[in-house]
Write a protein that holds these residues in place. Structure first.
Motif, PDB file in Angstrom:
ATOM      1  N   ARG A  28      28.672  53.333  28.485  1.00  0.00           N
ATOM      2  CA  ARG A  28      28.995  52.175  29.328  1.00  0.00           C
ATOM      3  C   ARG A  28      30.201  51.416  28.777  1.00  0.00           C
ATOM      4  NH1 ARG A  28      26.023  54.034  33.005  1.00  0.00           N
ATOM      5  NH2 ARG A  28      23.796  53.731  32.944  1.00  0.00           N
ATOM      6  N   VAL A  29      31.029  50.982  29.689  1.00  0.00           N
ATOM      7  CA  VAL A  29      32.140  50.111  29.324  1.00  0.00           C
ATOM      8  C   VAL A  29      31.579  48.707  29.184  1.00  0.00           C
ATOM      9  CG1 VAL A  29      34.363  49.207  30.115  1.00  0.00           C
ATOM     10  CG2 VAL A  29      33.773  51.584  30.544  1.00  0.00           C
ATOM     11  N   GLY A  30      32.143  47.891  28.303  1.00  0.00           N
ATOM     12  CA  GLY A  30      31.670  46.533  28.092  1.00  0.00           C
ATOM     13  C   GLY A  30      31.577  45.742  29.388  1.00  0.00           C
ATOM     14  N   LYS A  31      30.542  44.946  29.503  1.00  0.00           N
ATOM     15  CA  LYS A  31      30.276  44.218  30.749  1.00  0.00           C
ATOM     16  C   LYS A  31      31.422  43.289  31.135  1.00  0.00           C
ATOM     17  CE  LYS A  31      25.285  44.279  30.268  1.00  0.00           C
ATOM     18  NZ  LYS A  31      24.075  43.491  30.054  1.00  0.00           N
ATOM     19  N   GLU A  32      32.009  42.614  30.165  1.00  0.00           N
ATOM     20  CA  GLU A  32      33.090  41.678  30.476  1.00  0.00           C
ATOM     21  C   GLU A  32      34.325  42.420  30.980  1.00  0.00           C
ATOM     22  OE1 GLU A  32      31.526  41.771  27.512  1.00  0.00           O
ATOM     23  OE2 GLU A  32      30.327  39.937  27.558  1.00  0.00           O
ATOM     24  N   LEU A  33      34.638  43.538  30.324  1.00  0.00           N
ATOM     25  CA  LEU A  33      35.807  44.320  30.716  1.00  0.00           C
ATOM     26  C   LEU A  33      35.634  44.921  32.103  1.00  0.00           C
ATOM     27  CD1 LEU A  33      38.531  45.601  30.051  1.00  0.00           C
ATOM     28  CD2 LEU A  33      37.297  47.425  28.850  1.00  0.00           C
ATOM     29  N   VAL A  34      34.499  45.550  32.340  1.00  0.00           N
ATOM     30  CA  VAL A  34      34.283  46.162  33.646  1.00  0.00           C
ATOM     31  C   VAL A  34      34.100  45.090  34.724  1.00  0.00           C
ATOM     32  CG1 VAL A  34      31.776  46.476  33.625  1.00  0.00           C
ATOM     33  CG2 VAL A  34      33.194  48.133  34.773  1.00  0.00           C
ATOM     34  N   GLY A  35      33.564  43.934  34.370  1.00  0.00           N
ATOM     35  CA  GLY A  35      33.455  42.835  35.326  1.00  0.00           C
ATOM     36  C   GLY A  35      34.816  42.347  35.790  1.00  0.00           C
ATOM     37  N   LEU A  36      35.751  42.268  34.857  1.00  0.00           N
ATOM     38  CA  LEU A  36      37.118  41.889  35.210  1.00  0.00           C
ATOM     39  C   LEU A  36      37.740  42.935  36.136  1.00  0.00           C
ATOM     40  CD1 LEU A  36      39.554  40.005  34.843  1.00  0.00           C
ATOM     41  CD2 LEU A  36      40.117  41.288  32.759  1.00  0.00           C
ATOM     42  N   CYS A  37      37.509  44.198  35.832  1.00  0.00           N
ATOM     43  CA  CYS A  37      38.037  45.271  36.679  1.00  0.00           C
ATOM     44  C   CYS A  37      37.436  45.223  38.078  1.00  0.00           C
ATOM     45  CB  CYS A  37      37.762  46.632  36.043  1.00  0.00           C
ATOM     46  SG  CYS A  37      38.704  46.954  34.556  1.00  0.00           S
ATOM     47  N   VAL A  38      36.138  44.986  38.163  1.00  0.00           N
ATOM     48  CA  VAL A  38      35.472  44.908  39.467  1.00  0.00           C
ATOM     49  C   VAL A  38      36.075  43.780  40.290  1.00  0.00           C
ATOM     50  CG1 VAL A  38      33.303  44.298  40.617  1.00  0.00           C
ATOM     51  CG2 VAL A  38      33.294  45.958  38.765  1.00  0.00           C
ATOM     52  N   ASN A  39      36.221  42.622  39.699  1.00  0.00           N
ATOM     53  CA  ASN A  39      36.757  41.472  40.431  1.00  0.00           C
ATOM     54  C   ASN A  39      38.207  41.684  40.847  1.00  0.00           C
ATOM     55  OD1 ASN A  39      34.426  39.920  40.450  1.00  0.00           O
ATOM     56  ND2 ASN A  39      34.844  39.089  38.423  1.00  0.00           N
ATOM     57  N   LEU A  40      39.009  42.258  39.965  1.00  0.00           N
ATOM     58  CA  LEU A  40      40.413  42.478  40.304  1.00  0.00           C
ATOM     59  C   LEU A  40      40.582  43.566  41.355  1.00  0.00           C
ATOM     60  CD1 LEU A  40      42.115  42.217  36.800  1.00  0.00           C
ATOM     61  CD2 LEU A  40      42.221  40.568  38.676  1.00  0.00           C
ATOM     62  N   SER A  41      39.701  44.552  41.354  1.00  0.00           N
ATOM     63  CA  SER A  41      39.846  45.665  42.292  1.00  0.00           C
ATOM     64  C   SER A  41      39.590  45.252  43.744  1.00  0.00           C
ATOM     65  CB  SER A  41      38.921  46.816  41.908  1.00  0.00           C
ATOM     66  OG  SER A  41      37.564  46.447  42.035  1.00  0.00           O
ATOM     67  N   THR A  42      39.083  44.061  43.965  1.00  0.00           N
ATOM     68  CA  THR A  42      38.881  43.582  45.337  1.00  0.00           C
ATOM     69  C   THR A  42      40.180  43.093  45.971  1.00  0.00           C
ATOM     70  OG1 THR A  42      38.312  41.342  44.601  1.00  0.00           O
ATOM     71  CG2 THR A  42      36.487  42.924  44.873  1.00  0.00           C
ATOM     72  N   HIS A  43      41.212  42.902  45.177  1.00  0.00           N
ATOM     73  CA  HIS A  43      42.505  42.444  45.688  1.00  0.00           C
ATOM     74  C   HIS A  43      43.351  43.673  46.054  1.00  0.00           C
ATOM     75  CE1 HIS A  43      46.525  40.647  45.736  1.00  0.00           C
ATOM     76  NE2 HIS A  43      45.895  39.509  45.975  1.00  0.00           N
ATOM     77  N   PRO A  44      43.894  43.740  47.273  1.00  0.00           N
ATOM     78  CA  PRO A  44      44.612  44.942  47.708  1.00  0.00           C
ATOM     79  C   PRO A  44      45.803  45.323  46.833  1.00  0.00           C
ATOM     80  CG  PRO A  44      44.233  43.478  49.561  1.00  0.00           C
ATOM     81  CD  PRO A  44      43.784  42.751  48.333  1.00  0.00           C
ATOM     82  N   ARG A  45      46.583  44.355  46.415  1.00  0.00           N
ATOM     83  CA  ARG A  45      47.774  44.672  45.603  1.00  0.00           C
ATOM     84  C   ARG A  45      47.364  45.166  44.217  1.00  0.00           C
ATOM     85  NH1 ARG A  45      51.783  47.120  44.294  1.00  0.00           N
ATOM     86  NH2 ARG A  45      53.356  46.107  43.051  1.00  0.00           N
ATOM     87  N   VAL A  46      46.340  44.579  43.641  1.00  0.00           N
ATOM     88  CA  VAL A  46      45.859  45.028  42.327  1.00  0.00           C
ATOM     89  C   VAL A  46      45.287  46.439  42.442  1.00  0.00           C
ATOM     90  CG1 VAL A  46      44.216  44.586  40.466  1.00  0.00           C
ATOM     91  CG2 VAL A  46      45.441  42.685  41.500  1.00  0.00           C
ATOM     92  N   ALA A  47      44.559  46.705  43.527  1.00  0.00           N
ATOM     93  CA  ALA A  47      44.016  48.048  43.743  1.00  0.00           C
ATOM     94  C   ALA A  47      45.147  49.066  43.854  1.00  0.00           C
ATOM     95  CB  ALA A  47      43.152  48.063  44.999  1.00  0.00           C
TER      96      ALA A  47
END
Length: 116
Positions: A28-47
């Protein structure tokens, strides 16, 4: 608003994906790191930036290998954007033989989870 500000820092997203790929724990990737990725991936330009990064196929392969549910959510969020979905498909196909079965592996993983 803050998510869109990160798109102006071109080194931020590749560095974030490098941290995910090189995370020391094999499961598992660290919860804080993957949480940041999850939140950022909702933005179209970041995706879009995530898909253009050379580390993205390795992130998808880590999802298939470790079956990390939160990291799978990142891939799902990225693929949810219409303009990015086709880029994901073509980028993974071009990533090489190891990544060529990614879609089949993800569908198989989802079917296995649905069966219980």
């Amino acid at each position: 608003r803050c998510k869109s500000l990160l798109t102006y820092h071109h080194d931020c997203i590749p560095m974030l994906l490098q941290l995910v790929v090189h995370f020391p724990d094999q499961q598992r990737v660290g919860k804080e790191l993957v949480g940041l990725c999850v939140n950022l991936s909702t933005h179209p330009r970041v995706a879009d930036m995530m898909v253009q990064c050379e580390e993205f196929p390795r992130v998808v392969m880590r999802v298939v290998k470790t079956r990390d549910a939160l990291l799978c959510k990142v891939v799902r969020n990225v693929c949810a954007h219409d303009g990015v979905r086709e880029q994901v498909y073509h980028g993974m196909a071009a990533a090489g033989a190891a990544a060529s079965r990614w879609l089949h592996d993800l569908v198989h993983m989802g079917a296995a989870c649905a069966r219980g």
